[in-house]
Design a protein around this motif. Structure first.
Motif, PDB file in Angstrom:
ATOM      1  N   VAL A  46      20.180  67.502  52.835  1.00 36.72           N
ATOM      2  CA  VAL A  46      20.307  65.758  52.871  1.00 36.72           C
ATOM      3  C   VAL A  46      20.210  65.649  51.527  1.00 36.72           C
ATOM      4  O   VAL A  46      21.007  64.858  50.820  1.00 36.72           O
TER       5      VAL A  46
ATOM      6  N   HIS B  51      23.608  64.403  49.225  1.00 34.04           N
ATOM      7  CA  HIS B  51      23.548  63.094  48.581  1.00 34.04           C
ATOM      8  C   HIS B  51      23.900  63.206  47.181  1.00 34.04           C
ATOM      9  O   HIS B  51      24.636  62.523  46.349  1.00 34.04           O
TER      10      HIS B  51
ATOM     11  N   GLY C 227      27.461  63.597  46.315  1.00 38.43           N
ATOM     12  CA  GLY C 227      28.096  62.293  46.409  1.00 38.43           C
ATOM     13  C   GLY C 227      27.929  61.527  45.125  1.00 38.43           C
ATOM     14  O   GLY C 227      28.814  60.900  44.785  1.00 38.43           O
TER      15      GLY C 227
ATOM     16  N   TRP D 167      31.650  60.502  49.950  1.00 42.09           N
ATOM     17  CA  TRP D 167      31.795  61.737  51.162  1.00 42.09           C
ATOM     18  C   TRP D 167      32.574  62.940  50.742  1.00 42.09           C
ATOM     19  O   TRP D 167      32.504  63.802  51.437  1.00 42.09           O
TER      20      TRP D 167
ATOM     21  N   TRP E  67      30.425  65.334  49.557  1.00 42.12           N
ATOM     22  CA  TRP E  67      29.730  65.953  50.682  1.00 42.12           C
ATOM     23  C   TRP E  67      30.308  67.000  51.344  1.00 42.12           C
ATOM     24  O   TRP E  67      29.865  68.068  51.677  1.00 42.12           O
TER      25      TRP E  67
ATOM     26  N   THR F 271      22.856  62.291  56.227  1.00 38.57           N
ATOM     27  CA  THR F 271      23.557  61.942  54.928  1.00 38.57           C
ATOM     28  C   THR F 271      24.227  60.660  55.225  1.00 38.57           C
ATOM     29  O   THR F 271      24.039  59.748  54.425  1.00 38.57           O
TER      30      THR F 271
ATOM     31  N   THR G 192      21.842  57.580  55.873  1.00 36.49           N
ATOM     32  CA  THR G 192      20.738  57.303  54.772  1.00 36.49           C
ATOM     33  C   THR G 192      21.264  56.700  53.524  1.00 36.49           C
ATOM     34  O   THR G 192      22.588  57.211  53.238  1.00 36.49           O
ATOM     35  N   ILE G 193      20.690  56.238  52.815  1.00 33.19           N
ATOM     36  CA  ILE G 193      21.200  55.678  51.275  1.00 33.19           C
ATOM     37  C   ILE G 193      20.561  56.819  50.428  1.00 33.19           C
ATOM     38  O   ILE G 193      19.641  57.394  50.302  1.00 33.19           O
ATOM     39  N   PRO G 194      21.402  57.128  49.120  1.00 35.97           N
ATOM     40  CA  PRO G 194      21.088  58.237  48.151  1.00 35.97           C
ATOM     41  C   PRO G 194      19.848  57.888  47.284  1.00 35.97           C
ATOM     42  O   PRO G 194      20.006  56.424  47.047  1.00 35.97           O
TER      43      PRO G 194
ATOM     44  N   SER H 173      16.700  62.707  44.177  1.00 32.76           N
ATOM     45  CA  SER H 173      16.871  63.736  44.874  1.00 32.76           C
ATOM     46  C   SER H 173      15.388  64.660  45.029  1.00 32.76           C
ATOM     47  O   SER H 173      14.677  65.269  45.792  1.00 32.76           O
TER      48      SER H 173
END
Lengths: 97, 496
Positions: free
Chosen positions: B133, B137, B140, B152, B155, B368, B371-373, B376
């Motif tokens: 994930v 993210h 993205g 997306w 991704w 992914t 959820t929100i980015p 990392s």
């Protein structure tokens, strides 16, 4: 050289100690607890050095209010990891020789 | 800028799939899919390990945290690299000699428990999904920030390329892609960073604040600038490395314990070469990129410092390097987790392997999407914390302590993993209990060790038979046990 009669071997003879899955009676078994003890002592020495540097350097840096020193220390510590890794590799291979 | 960025991304993805697809012409058996035929030379393996270890968090996130929170974050890369010295000292050669393939495989072999294997596979899945994930993210973010296209697409690009590489030749293909793209990534990040540095001289370092201070922590303690917070993160990184499924699976691709040790030393050297990247971008980003999110700072740097065509070209190169990082880590995690899951639910084979890989990727894409980015580093740190509280005690005690039992391991996993999850959720819900609980490793790791030891001592009846032979297998080098017991890959090894 003996002049015995030659015979054709039709099947491969079983390997010594095959049934135990480990060394057979004719192979010299190594002293496993001693090997494990030596390896563990060597490994713990390396781990202790890593722990000392990893926890000690950030604490020591708190007394050095120089930006360059922080950057240099954080990069130089990678050199220390390489040295420790090479040292550990050599010691481990020497122990197992 | 969009043209340069899209060209860079397309180049890396096409190169990756081409390199990955070339391998199956040489070998395409089950052994190649699961363990790259156990024939990867140490330096090549070291480059592959470094490539998957320097993921989105190392390339983008850590530099962003240095730029946002200052010098305390400089220690994060040091903690991550220290993990490999610990792996080298305590784990790597015995684990390779055990002849197992995955962490759950080791748990089953060492504790003689199929149920434990299934239980530990769940943790491998969770840790793997967290890493996947984080990569998706980050992909993205790159696409949205630099081209304006929907995230997306980023991704999807990484997912399709990683799936293609994994399907083509499993770990064999992934190894080729990771090792070759490591050098590309190193050249791009160091080259662009030095070019930016060259234009401003050495002044920015003077603007770096050098002090620990109280501050809020992100998920799993990421970005906490206090001394306690930094030390907690370092502990999680140093101990968590050994339990990362995609790192440990690489140990099994070496010929023997000696080769596995040398791979880790090669990794250490290559990580040292990469270690200049986070401070370089962090220091520059602190001066030139204000008000951006942590993962965006590195990407915005060239255009802010060098407006015009040169800035666009350098940004395109950075996007290519970033996608090389996402692809390497995503493909490595997919193969490692897919291999563990497929071996748990069915017999080893190419078809179950591919099915499991596809299933894991779909699960990662769904997660992914819902959820929100975030940062990392935070997600990666969560994976490290979970690994440190579960697989680290299993490996250390399983390799060095004869009296470990399956019940002890299960209890340690449940408590270590449970405490980690509970502390992270509590922190996210606004319950503040200080730095040591925002990054759960200092609490969860000792607890997990203690529970495994105590529970094993009170359940001596669960001691597996043949522990002595297992210790011989793990600790006595191949050449000293004699030809009859030489088992660099053991006789009943299902994978080769």
């Amino acid at each position: 050289m003996s002049a015995g009669r030659r015979v054709v071997v039709r099947r491969r003879p079983p390997a010594l100690g095959r049934s135990s899955g480990l060394s057979g009676p004719r192979e010299r078994l190594p002293d496993v607890p001693a090997i494990v003890g030596l390896q563990l002592r060597r490994a713990l020495r390396t781990v202790a050095a890593v722990a000392g540097l990893l926890l000690g350097l950030p604490v020591l840096a708190a007394w050095v209010p120089e930006p360059w020193a922080w950057v240099a220390l954080s990069v130089a510590v990678h050199g220390a990891w390489v040295c420790l890794a090479v040292l550990q590799l050599r010691c481990a291979e020497r122990l197992e020789r | 800028m969009s043209v340069a960025v899209l060209t860079g991304i397309a180049f890396v993805l096409v190169l990756g799939v081409t390199v990955g697809a070339a391998r199956p012409r040489r070998s395409s058996g089950v052994s190649d899919f699961y363990v790259a035929s156990r024939a990867v030379p140490p330096w090549w393996n070291g480059a592959a390990i470094t490539s998957e270890y320097t993921s989105a968090a190392a390339c983008l996130g850590t530099a962003g945290l240095i730029a946002m929170h200052g010098s305390p974050m400089l220690w994060y890369p040091a903690g991550a690299a220290a993990g490999f010295v610990v792996v080298l000292a305590l784990v790597v050669a015995p684990l390779r000699r055990s002849g197992t393939y995955t962490l759950p495989d080791f748990a089953e072999w060492r504790l003689r428990s199929v149920r434990l294997r299934r239980f530990t596979t769940c943790f491998v899945l969770v840790i793997g999904l967290v890493f996947l994930v984080a990569q998706l993210h980050a992909a993205g973010v790159v696409v949205r920030l630099l081209t304006g296209l929907p995230p997306w697409l980023g991704w999807a690009a990484v997912a399709v390329a990683a799936l293609g590489v994994a399907f083509a030749g499993g770990l064999g293909s992934v190894t080729s892609v990771q090792a070759s793209q490591f050098w590309l990534k190193l050249a791009v990040f160091v080259g662009v960073g030095v070019a930016c540095w060259w234009t401003v001289g050495t002044r920015p370092v003077a603007l770096l604040e050098v002090a620990y201070r109280a501050g809020s922590a992100g998920l799993a303690g990421a970005g906490d600038p206090s001394l306690a917070g930094v030390l907690a993160v370092l502990l999680a990184s140093a101990l968590g490395t050994m339990g990362l499924p995609h790192v440990i699976v690489r140990v099994y691709t070496d010929r023997d314990g000696r080769g596995a040790r040398r791979s880790i030393v090669a990794t250490q050297v290559l990580l040292a070469a990469f270690c200049v990247v986070p401070p370089l971008y962090g220091v520059l980003g602190r001066v030139h990129v204000r008000g951006a999110a942590a993962d965006e700072i590195v990407l915005l740097l060239p255009a802010r410092m060098l407006p015009g065509v040169l800035g666009d070209v350098l940004t395109g190169l950075l996007a290519a390097g970033a996608f090389a990082a996402f692809l390497a880590t995503t493909a490595g995690v997919l193969v490692a987790v897919g291999g563990a899951v497929s071996a748990c639910v069915s017999r080893a084979g190419v078809r179950p392997f591919r099915t499991a890989v596809a299933g894991v990727l779909v699960a990662a894409l769904v997660l992914t999407a819902v959820t929100i980015p975030g940062v990392s580093v935070a997600l990666v740190l969560l994976g490290f914390s979970l690994s440190a509280a579960t697989f680290c005690p299993l490996l250390v005690l399983g390799i060095w302590w004869r009296r470990l039992t399956d019940v002890g391991v299960a209890a340690g996993f449940a408590l270590g993993g449970g405490v980690t999850g509970a502390l992270v959720l509590a922190e996210q819900a606004g319950v503040k209990m200080g730095a040591l609980t925002s990054c759960p490793a200092p609490v969860a790791v000792p607890l997990s060790f203690a529970v495994m030891v105590v529970t094993s001592l009170v359940t001596p009846g669960r001691l597996p038979r043949g522990v002595g032979r297992m210790m011989v297998r793990m600790h006595v080098p191949e050449h000293r046990v004699g030809p009859s017991a030489y088992r660099s890959s053991r006789r009943d090894d299902r994978w080769s």
